[in-house]
Design an enzyme around this catalytic site. Structure first.
Site, PDB file in Angstrom:
ATOM      1  N   LYS A   1      42.713  45.791  29.717  1.00 22.98           N
ATOM      2  CA  LYS A   1      41.908  44.601  29.973  1.00 22.98           C
ATOM      3  C   LYS A   1      41.065  44.162  28.782  1.00 22.98           C
ATOM      4  O   LYS A   1      40.690  42.988  28.687  1.00 22.98           O
ATOM      5  CB  LYS A   1      41.001  44.832  31.183  1.00 22.98           C
ATOM      6  CG  LYS A   1      41.735  44.861  32.517  1.00 22.98           C
ATOM      7  CD  LYS A   1      42.191  43.483  32.927  1.00 22.98           C
ATOM      8  CE  LYS A   1      42.709  43.467  34.355  1.00 22.98           C
ATOM      9  NZ  LYS A   1      43.103  42.121  34.806  1.00 22.98           N
TER      10      LYS A   1
ATOM     11  N   SER B   1      48.681  51.279  32.831  1.00 22.96           N
ATOM     12  CA  SER B   1      47.743  50.208  32.512  1.00 22.96           C
ATOM     13  C   SER B   1      46.296  50.637  32.404  1.00 22.96           C
ATOM     14  O   SER B   1      45.495  49.939  31.780  1.00 22.96           O
ATOM     15  CB  SER B   1      47.861  49.100  33.566  1.00 22.96           C
ATOM     16  OG  SER B   1      47.596  49.608  34.858  1.00 22.96           O
TER      17      SER B   1
END
Length: 423
Positions: free
Chosen positions: A61, A316
């Site tokens: 992110k 992720s």
């Protein structure tokens, strides 16, 4: 190499991703691509893990958040920013705000783990204020946008923004330097779709022979719902367990990109994600959050085709609250068919439990939960009994012995509300 030309419906290009890669060159780490012997043996081809769990802030992110905030005008930067997040986007925004000296307000859903809240405060170094919103990510997102409009802040979307998407897509630029030439597929976890959109638009433009597969949890399959409806739709219910992908509606900007560039959209049960989280830890030493284990869980059992070459799974994020591992193990064992619960009606007399243990349970089966209160004014009393099996196939023999016993036994269904008490 042939490049695919996009239609006019998408708002992000491979060039945008390349520009984001240059902006992030001195900020984001080029994370490792590591072979997983365990997964390679299971799948039959080399399986690689793209380790975004060891990225700055332990998640991809940072790429989208920094790219968006670093592109603000001087006036926008002075006004400050607002964002909504289930945790990882918040950390990326906090990092960018602290590094660039920009004030920010971050709105988090109330189910955001404490570990992530503490990390946001540490990373933000006093540049960000946390606002906790009672409800889901979607409610936090609505409140963040309302406050941003009212106070003149620049809203930093977690996924549905061209600059955010382009920043997250920089993973593809790195993969182009790392993956084998005969790579079959890249498998990507999806919530709102920003990561998958950014990677897909770059790979299908520059490496169109590589399949791009998006993965959602069963309980939050908003992109699959959008594909079926032909447009983003709001889910009636969202399972928040895989919190990093617990999004109830696909993005208006991400959806056209995903519709055009993804080869497949698949879903994976939350229990399979839990099993993969445990195996990643035990075999590879990777501490993945639920969303971080989503892609490799899909590679393990749910690929829509037999790979003709190496497969890459994006890990992720690694911002997992270790206090959740009891729930992770519980969900995994139930999914694998190794843990079952029963309502057993015992006669209220001495030796009833001993008879159950001797006549019903096999030597390698274990009671892991027993909840019973004796009622003196009744002849029988129900107990909630949890049993672990050595093999999932042992359930049939266990149920046969239960049927032959004098006890009344009912198996608790997998979707029973009772499990909300247990986990």
């Amino acid at each position: 190499m042939r490049a695919i030309e996009s239609t006019g419906t998408v708002q992000v290009s491979a060039r945008d991703v390349d520009e984001a890669a240059r902006r992030l060159e001195q900020v984001a780490r080029m994370t490792a691509l590591e072979l997983s012997p365990r997964l390679s043996e299971e799948v039959g081809v080399p399986v690689y893990l793209k380790r975004e769990d060891i990225q700055i802030c332990r998640s991809f992110k940072i790429r989208g958040a920094y790219n968006k905030i670093a592109s603000l005008t001087a006036d926008e930067a002075r006004s400050g920013v607002a964002a909504a997040s289930a945790g990882n986007h918040a950390q990326g925004v906090a990092y960018a705000c602290a590094k660039l000296g920009i004030k920010g307000k971050i709105f988090l859903p109330s189910n955001t783990p404490r570990q992530k809240r503490d990390r946001i405060a540490t990373i933000g170094k006093g540049w960000v204020e946390q606002v906790i919103v009672n409800g889901s990510f979607d409610k936090a997102n609505e409140e963040a946008q309302r406050v941003a409009a009212a106070e003149g802040l620049c809203f930093v979307p977690p996924y549905d923004d061209p600059m955010t998407i382009a920043g997250q897509g920089t993973i593809a630029v790195e993969l182009d330097q790392q993956i084998p030439k005969d790579t079959d597929s890249v498998v990507i976890p999806m919530g709102g779709g920003g990561l998958a959109a950014g990677i897909a638009v770059w790979l299908k433009t520059m490496r169109p022979e590589v399949k791009v597969i998006g993965v959602e949890p069963d309980g939050a399959a908003s992109i699959q719902a959008a594909m079926r409806a032909g447009q983003p739709v709001t889910l009636d219910r969202v399972d928040n367990f895989v919190d990093g992908t617990a999004v109830g509606r696909a993005g208006d900007i991400t959806y056209p990109i995903l519709r055009e560039y993804l080869d497949e959209v698949i879903t994976v049960p939350e229990g399979a994600v839990c099993s993969e989280m445990l195996d990643l830890y035990h075999s590879e030493g990777v501490i993945a959050e639920p969303a971080g284990a989503l892609a490799s869980a899909a590679v393990r059992r749910y690929l829509p085709h037999i790979p003709n070459g190496p497969v890459v799974a994006i890990v992720s994020g690694g911002n997992n609250d270790l206090s959740r591992y009891a729930e992770v193990q519980e969900r995994s064992l139930r999914h694998e068919g190794l843990r079952h619960y029963f309502l057993v009606t015992f006669p209220q007399e001495p030796g009833a439990l001993r008879g159950f243990l001797n006549d019903v349970l096999a030597p390698d089966q274990d009671i892991i939960h027993f909840e019973y209160t004796k009622k003196n004014n009744r002849e029988t009393g129900p107990a909630l009994v949890g049993i672990d099996l050595a093999k999932a196939s042992d359930l049939q023999d266990l149920r046969r012995r239960m049927a032959q016993s004098p006890l009344h036994v009912e198996q608790v269904p997998q979707d029973s509300e009772i499990f909300r008490i247990l986990i």
